[in-house]
Design a protein around this motif. Structure first.
Motif, PDB file in Angstrom:
ATOM      1  N   THR A  83       3.394  -4.226  -1.128  1.00 11.10           N
ATOM      2  CA  THR A  83       3.682  -3.534  -2.227  1.00 11.10           C
ATOM      3  C   THR A  83       2.361  -2.766  -0.769  1.00 11.10           C
ATOM      4  O   THR A  83       1.825  -1.482  -0.327  1.00 11.10           O
ATOM      5  CB  THR A  83       3.575  -3.359  -3.215  1.00 11.10           C
ATOM      6  OG1 THR A  83       4.540  -4.109  -3.697  1.00 11.10           O
ATOM      7  CG2 THR A  83       2.941  -1.875  -4.000  1.00 11.10           C
ATOM      8  N   ARG A  84       1.109  -3.604  -1.087  1.00 11.93           N
ATOM      9  CA  ARG A  84      -0.479  -2.861  -0.522  1.00 11.93           C
ATOM     10  C   ARG A  84       0.066  -2.218   1.313  1.00 11.93           C
ATOM     11  O   ARG A  84      -0.494  -1.469   1.564  1.00 11.93           O
ATOM     12  CB  ARG A  84      -0.750  -3.990  -0.556  1.00 11.93           C
ATOM     13  CG  ARG A  84      -2.412  -3.711   0.690  1.00 11.93           C
ATOM     14  CD  ARG A  84      -3.667  -4.780   0.608  1.00 11.93           C
ATOM     15  NE  ARG A  84      -4.737  -4.509   0.707  1.00 11.93           N
ATOM     16  CZ  ARG A  84      -5.778  -4.300   0.009  1.00 11.93           C
ATOM     17  NH1 ARG A  84      -5.089  -3.828  -1.051  1.00 11.93           N
ATOM     18  NH2 ARG A  84      -6.457  -3.584   0.850  1.00 11.93           N
ATOM     19  N   GLN A  85       0.850  -3.089   1.939  1.00 11.66           N
ATOM     20  CA  GLN A  85       1.200  -2.471   3.530  1.00 11.66           C
ATOM     21  C   GLN A  85       2.585  -1.418   3.251  1.00 11.66           C
ATOM     22  O   GLN A  85       1.719  -0.558   4.457  1.00 11.66           O
ATOM     23  CB  GLN A  85       2.032  -3.588   3.798  1.00 11.66           C
ATOM     24  CG  GLN A  85       1.299  -5.225   4.716  1.00 11.66           C
ATOM     25  CD  GLN A  85       2.487  -6.151   4.946  1.00 11.66           C
ATOM     26  OE1 GLN A  85       3.659  -6.235   4.647  1.00 11.66           O
ATOM     27  NE2 GLN A  85       1.712  -6.611   5.920  1.00 11.66           N
ATOM     28  N   GLN A  86       2.712  -1.196   1.768  1.00 13.39           N
ATOM     29  CA  GLN A  86       3.736   0.064   1.926  1.00 13.39           C
ATOM     30  C   GLN A  86       3.051   1.025   2.050  1.00 13.39           C
ATOM     31  O   GLN A  86       3.273   2.687   2.473  1.00 13.39           O
ATOM     32  CB  GLN A  86       5.018  -0.168   1.181  1.00 13.39           C
ATOM     33  CG  GLN A  86       5.925   0.645   0.384  1.00 13.39           C
ATOM     34  CD  GLN A  86       6.637   0.238  -0.499  1.00 13.39           C
ATOM     35  OE1 GLN A  86       7.270  -0.801  -0.390  1.00 13.39           O
ATOM     36  NE2 GLN A  86       7.236   1.588  -1.549  1.00 13.39           N
ATOM     37  N   ILE A  87       1.799   1.164   0.739  1.00 10.57           N
ATOM     38  CA  ILE A  87       0.650   2.637   0.554  1.00 10.57           C
ATOM     39  C   ILE A  87       0.082   2.461   1.704  1.00 10.57           C
ATOM     40  O   ILE A  87       0.091   3.651   1.715  1.00 10.57           O
ATOM     41  CB  ILE A  87      -0.364   1.600  -0.185  1.00 10.57           C
ATOM     42  CG1 ILE A  87       0.955   1.285  -1.878  1.00 10.57           C
ATOM     43  CG2 ILE A  87      -1.038   2.346  -0.886  1.00 10.57           C
ATOM     44  CD1 ILE A  87      -0.014   0.183  -2.650  1.00 10.57           C
ATOM     45  N   VAL A  88      -0.123   1.014   2.344  1.00 10.34           N
ATOM     46  CA  VAL A  88      -0.881   1.287   3.826  1.00 10.34           C
ATOM     47  C   VAL A  88       0.062   2.276   4.529  1.00 10.34           C
ATOM     48  O   VAL A  88      -0.603   3.290   5.192  1.00 10.34           O
ATOM     49  CB  VAL A  88      -1.769  -0.149   4.640  1.00 10.34           C
ATOM     50  CG1 VAL A  88      -2.162   0.573   5.783  1.00 10.34           C
ATOM     51  CG2 VAL A  88      -3.015  -0.155   3.856  1.00 10.34           C
ATOM     52  N   VAL A  89       1.203   1.973   5.343  1.00 12.13           N
ATOM     53  CA  VAL A  89       1.783   2.751   6.050  1.00 12.13           C
ATOM     54  C   VAL A  89       1.990   4.245   5.372  1.00 12.13           C
ATOM     55  O   VAL A  89       2.017   5.635   6.228  1.00 12.13           O
ATOM     56  CB  VAL A  89       3.206   2.048   5.982  1.00 12.13           C
ATOM     57  CG1 VAL A  89       4.576   3.745   6.705  1.00 12.13           C
ATOM     58  CG2 VAL A  89       3.264   0.680   6.922  1.00 12.13           C
ATOM     59  N   ALA A  90       2.594   5.043   4.449  1.00 13.69           N
ATOM     60  CA  ALA A  90       2.424   5.876   3.695  1.00 13.69           C
ATOM     61  C   ALA A  90       1.442   6.176   4.101  1.00 13.69           C
ATOM     62  O   ALA A  90       0.977   7.853   4.249  1.00 13.69           O
ATOM     63  CB  ALA A  90       2.699   5.795   2.350  1.00 13.69           C
ATOM     64  N   ALA A  91      -0.435   6.434   3.729  1.00 15.89           N
ATOM     65  CA  ALA A  91      -0.201   6.810   3.519  1.00 15.89           C
ATOM     66  C   ALA A  91      -1.559   6.925   5.109  1.00 15.89           C
ATOM     67  O   ALA A  91      -1.996   8.122   5.509  1.00 15.89           O
ATOM     68  CB  ALA A  91      -1.979   5.939   2.958  1.00 15.89           C
ATOM     69  N   THR A  92      -1.350   5.857   6.132  1.00 16.34           N
ATOM     70  CA  THR A  92      -1.494   6.241   7.380  1.00 16.34           C
ATOM     71  C   THR A  92      -1.002   7.524   7.990  1.00 16.34           C
ATOM     72  O   THR A  92      -1.179   8.524   8.683  1.00 16.34           O
ATOM     73  CB  THR A  92      -1.159   4.902   8.385  1.00 16.34           C
ATOM     74  OG1 THR A  92      -1.685   4.202   7.993  1.00 16.34           O
ATOM     75  CG2 THR A  92      -1.113   5.439   9.687  1.00 16.34           C
ATOM     76  N   ARG A  93       0.792   7.394   7.747  1.00 19.78           N
ATOM     77  CA  ARG A  93       1.093   9.135   7.960  1.00 19.78           C
ATOM     78  C   ARG A  93       0.461  10.398   7.435  1.00 19.78           C
ATOM     79  O   ARG A  93       0.802  11.139   7.832  1.00 19.78           O
ATOM     80  CB  ARG A  93       2.733   8.868   7.389  1.00 19.78           C
ATOM     81  CG  ARG A  93       3.431   7.881   7.947  1.00 19.78           C
ATOM     82  CD  ARG A  93       5.025   7.692   8.067  1.00 19.78           C
ATOM     83  NE  ARG A  93       5.610   5.938   8.469  1.00 19.78           N
ATOM     84  CZ  ARG A  93       6.540   5.770   8.463  1.00 19.78           C
ATOM     85  NH1 ARG A  93       6.655   5.622   7.270  1.00 19.78           N
ATOM     86  NH2 ARG A  93       7.092   4.642   9.037  1.00 19.78           N
ATOM     87  N   LEU A  94       0.524   9.924   6.338  1.00 20.82           N
ATOM     88  CA  LEU A  94      -0.398  11.313   5.854  1.00 20.82           C
ATOM     89  C   LEU A  94      -1.766  11.797   6.237  1.00 20.82           C
ATOM     90  O   LEU A  94      -1.620  12.295   5.656  1.00 20.82           O
ATOM     91  CB  LEU A  94      -0.369  11.111   4.117  1.00 20.82           C
ATOM     92  CG  LEU A  94       1.332  11.038   3.452  1.00 20.82           C
ATOM     93  CD1 LEU A  94       0.486  10.957   1.807  1.00 20.82           C
ATOM     94  CD2 LEU A  94       1.565  12.488   3.232  1.00 20.82           C
ATOM     95  N   PHE A  95      -2.762  10.947   5.910  1.00 18.99           N
ATOM     96  CA  PHE A  95      -3.556  11.096   6.314  1.00 18.99           C
ATOM     97  C   PHE A  95      -3.938  11.792   8.397  1.00 18.99           C
ATOM     98  O   PHE A  95      -4.336  12.552   8.615  1.00 18.99           O
ATOM     99  CB  PHE A  95      -5.123   9.490   6.580  1.00 18.99           C
ATOM    100  CG  PHE A  95      -5.000   9.354   5.328  1.00 18.99           C
ATOM    101  CD1 PHE A  95      -5.083  10.189   4.179  1.00 18.99           C
ATOM    102  CD2 PHE A  95      -4.896   8.098   4.718  1.00 18.99           C
ATOM    103  CE1 PHE A  95      -5.216   9.830   2.837  1.00 18.99           C
ATOM    104  CE2 PHE A  95      -5.462   7.583   4.074  1.00 18.99           C
ATOM    105  CZ  PHE A  95      -5.795   7.926   2.238  1.00 18.99           C
ATOM    106  N   HIS A  96      -2.783  10.863   8.743  1.00 19.01           N
ATOM    107  CA  HIS A  96      -3.060  11.283  10.310  1.00 19.01           C
ATOM    108  C   HIS A  96      -2.181  12.549  10.346  1.00 19.01           C
ATOM    109  O   HIS A  96      -2.128  13.730  11.184  1.00 19.01           O
ATOM    110  CB  HIS A  96      -2.101  10.410  11.126  1.00 19.01           C
ATOM    111  CG  HIS A  96      -2.067  10.592  12.868  1.00 19.01           C
ATOM    112  ND1 HIS A  96      -3.218  10.468  13.328  1.00 19.01           N
ATOM    113  CD2 HIS A  96      -1.422  10.726  13.673  1.00 19.01           C
ATOM    114  CE1 HIS A  96      -3.181  10.835  14.420  1.00 19.01           C
ATOM    115  NE2 HIS A  96      -1.860  10.842  14.741  1.00 19.01           N
ATOM    116  N   GLY A  97      -1.268  13.305   9.171  1.00 22.28           N
ATOM    117  CA  GLY A  97      -0.047  14.331   9.611  1.00 22.28           C
ATOM    118  C   GLY A  97      -1.187  14.990   9.234  1.00 22.28           C
ATOM    119  O   GLY A  97      -0.760  16.479   9.277  1.00 22.28           O
TER     120      GLY A  97
END
Length: 193
Positions: A8-22
């Protein structure tokens, strides 16, 4: 663990990375991260006590994969050490030559948080840049290039400059020019031995 062994932690990091970068760090709320990750806000805050902690984690998560990418590009390029460094620029140019590319995540994060130099994400981004420079210095030294410390620093400046100018102009000629300068610097250093 969720599907395919992703926590779940990795899932959150992936989602956040996409949002922050985008969209940018400040533009993205924790609600948006929870929604994108498919978790509740309570679950998000269970794993990350603050947005600052999450931002830092997204940067830290990109450190090793980014270093490994440059290491692979260097290793896959045939020729002299100058050719290999030139290859870093060539492969960087190919990877960023897309309308969807938004720039270097490390540089963008540091720029967005420039007014908070003690922010953990700024520190993580700076640490990544230092690790990259140390790796490059080690490669140069291993290939017998004199004054590898100063040269690695100059090459990092050229790479980061090329990345920034590419984001501004979307013109590979800038990355190509920086790569040629890098090749010239190494050849000059090797000829003065």
């Amino acid at each position: 663990m969720s599907e395919k062994g992703v926590t779940t932690r990795q899932q959150i990091v992936v989602a956040a990375t996409r949002l922050f970068h985008g969209e940018g760090i400040r533009a993205v709320s924790m609600d948006a991260v929870a929604e994108k990750a498919g978790v509740t806000k309570k679950t998000l805050y269970y794993h990350f006590t603050s947005k600052d902690e999450l931002v830092a984690e997204t940067i830290a998560a990109r450190d090793q994969p980014t270093l490994e990418l440059y290491m692979r590009w260097f290793a896959e390029t045939d020729g002299t050490v100058a050719d290999k460094v030139r290859g870093l620029f060539t492969k960087l140019g190919r990877s960023v030559d897309t309308p969807r590319w938004r720039g270097c995540g490390f540089l963008r994060t540091i720029a967005e948080l420039a007014n908070t130099p003690a922010h953990p994400a700024v520190k993580a981004g700076a640490a990544h840049k230092k690790r990259f420079e140390a790796w490059l210095e080690t490669e140069l030294r291993g290939h017998g290039v004199p004054d590898a410390t100063a040269l690695a620093r100059r090459l990092v400046i050229l790479l980061d400059g090329a990345t920034t100018v590419m984001l501004i102009h979307r013109d590979l000629a800038y990355v190509d020019a920086a790569g040629q300068l890098a090749l010239d610097l190494i050849e000059r250093a090797r000829s003065t031995r």
